[in-house]
Write a protein that holds these residues in place. Sequence first.
Motif, short mmCIF file in Angstrom:
data_model
loop_
_atom_site.label_atom_id
_atom_site.label_comp_id
_atom_site.label_asym_id
_atom_site.label_seq_id
_atom_site.Cartn_x
_atom_site.Cartn_y
_atom_site.Cartn_z
N GLU A 139 -42.78 -20.64 6.13
CA GLU A 139 -42.61 -21.03 7.35
C GLU A 139 -44.01 -20.92 7.98
O GLU A 139 -44.49 -19.90 7.10
N ASP A 196 -48.19 -21.06 9.88
CA ASP A 196 -48.76 -20.42 11.08
C ASP A 196 -48.80 -20.78 12.48
O ASP A 196 -48.77 -22.19 12.70
N ILE A 197 -49.42 -20.82 13.67
CA ILE A 197 -49.87 -22.19 14.93
C ILE A 197 -50.30 -23.23 14.50
O ILE A 197 -50.28 -24.24 14.79
N GLU A 198 -51.52 -22.47 13.45
CA GLU A 198 -53.04 -23.40 12.88
C GLU A 198 -51.99 -24.65 11.74
O GLU A 198 -52.34 -25.77 11.87
N GLU A 199 -50.91 -23.89 11.23
CA GLU A 199 -50.75 -25.03 10.08
C GLU A 199 -49.96 -25.88 10.84
O GLU A 199 -49.39 -26.66 10.33
N GLN A 200 -48.79 -25.09 11.51
CA GLN A 200 -47.85 -25.91 12.23
C GLN A 200 -48.58 -27.87 12.58
O GLN A 200 -47.71 -28.66 13.19
N GLY A 232 -53.23 -14.65 7.01
CA GLY A 232 -52.10 -14.90 7.80
C GLY A 232 -50.87 -15.20 7.20
O GLY A 232 -50.52 -13.84 6.26
N THR A 233 -49.93 -15.66 7.54
CA THR A 233 -48.00 -15.31 7.30
C THR A 233 -48.49 -15.66 5.43
O THR A 233 -47.38 -14.89 5.01
N ASN A 234 -49.08 -17.13 5.70
CA ASN A 234 -48.79 -17.58 3.79
C ASN A 234 -49.58 -16.68 2.76
O ASN A 234 -50.33 -17.25 2.49
#
Length: 468
Positions: free
Chosen positions: A63, A65-69, A17-19
Amino acid sequence: MNIFDEVDENLFRPLTGTNKRKYVDILAIIWEKCKRMPMYAIEKSTIFDMAEEYLLGLDENVELDIEEQGEASGNIADMRIVAGTFIRRLRDTGWVLEKPGEYEDEDKLAIHYKVVPILQSFQDIISPTIITYKGKLFKIYSMFEHISEQGSPYEGVLKEASGDFDNLNQALRTLAASIEDHINDLTLGKSPQEILEFFERYEEKIVVGSYHRFKTNDNLFYYRSSLYESLERCEDILFDALVLDYIDTERVERDEAATKIKELIQKLRMDIEEMEAIMRTIDDRHILYRTRAVQRAQFLLLSDGSSKSKINNILRFYASQIVSKEDVYKEDDSIAADIFQIFGQNFFDSNSLFAPVKKRKPTPIEFMDIIEELDQELIDEKNKKMMEYIKNALTSENVNSFARDILRGNHAVQISSVFEKNPDTLIKIIGLYTYSKTAEREYDIKLRDNVVESRGMRFKDFIVEERR
């Protein structure tokens, strides 16, 4: 069986993912703290503290991602909450396990034991472990030298040597596969002149793990014959002991144990041959990639706008204009004529700069003066010295003869006692060691740990025994 039969199917999801970089860094921090702990576990608060400290040290907005938010509930300003989000996701995907505390102890988080090999492989990619090739091979050699004294010859020698050969050959394969990248990394950003100077120290810089020393010290060739002899003994006098140890260790029937031991001995022979083939490949790759790097540097050196490169381009231009010998003497009306003039020679070949060799004129053969008859005693003395030299020369025949003399009536002799009785035998003792690995030898030697010192001489003691 598939890897996802053993680990969570979403194991690698955080790393895509992003991170992904942050997850890898946090895993590395946790692993560094947990790898020496019992059960790979430490207090949960400690892991949260380390993750929060890492994220704060980045000094940047994270920042999600959707799951982390969804897990952070939109509160991304508090790094403690973000750190908790990352840790919980690693837990949910199978990287870490939650361990309840005992009595009044705090709950703990532990690295899942099934992902330990994956984390170790991450570390090996970033910081490859340098294998000491010479030490690994010497360990194998030493185990086989004392295999008859080993209480568990299969488990303690054959099985251990097989694993060591696998590690050694894997390290050599990695070296062979990484040479091109290694050379490119070492020459990246260097000027052509620096690259050329660098390759004067090429062997010590490019070859990791003392490969060059391992190869040039005759280690493989020194140990190879001994290893093959040890494997022959394993098939002969040690075979029954190996089979019995295999039965005791692996809990199988005798027929299966005998077959497995034979297969393992054959595998070890193939490992030795494979090591030789890999080393030849490494040598070929070294030559190929080193040559390419030097040629690239030379090309850049001759096209970098320096005076040397400009002169080289002018000479190349003139060479392209010369088709025949007569072209050398044509008037130069090119733009290069304003820079300098080239004067031709009468020779138009690769040796044109060499001075011609003057031929010698034949002269009549001169008669020799009559000399007096040679002194017979002098001739006999010279012949005697020559025969003495031949007798004491360090040939394999003379060394074998010396070994027979000192072993007469004995099964084995310690060389220090021979030297103490007759220090003049030092040269022959050196010959014993020098020829100790040749095929035509009639003796064997075993090195001792003690050092012999006498009359200013110092050498490592060894035992001479009849060759079996």
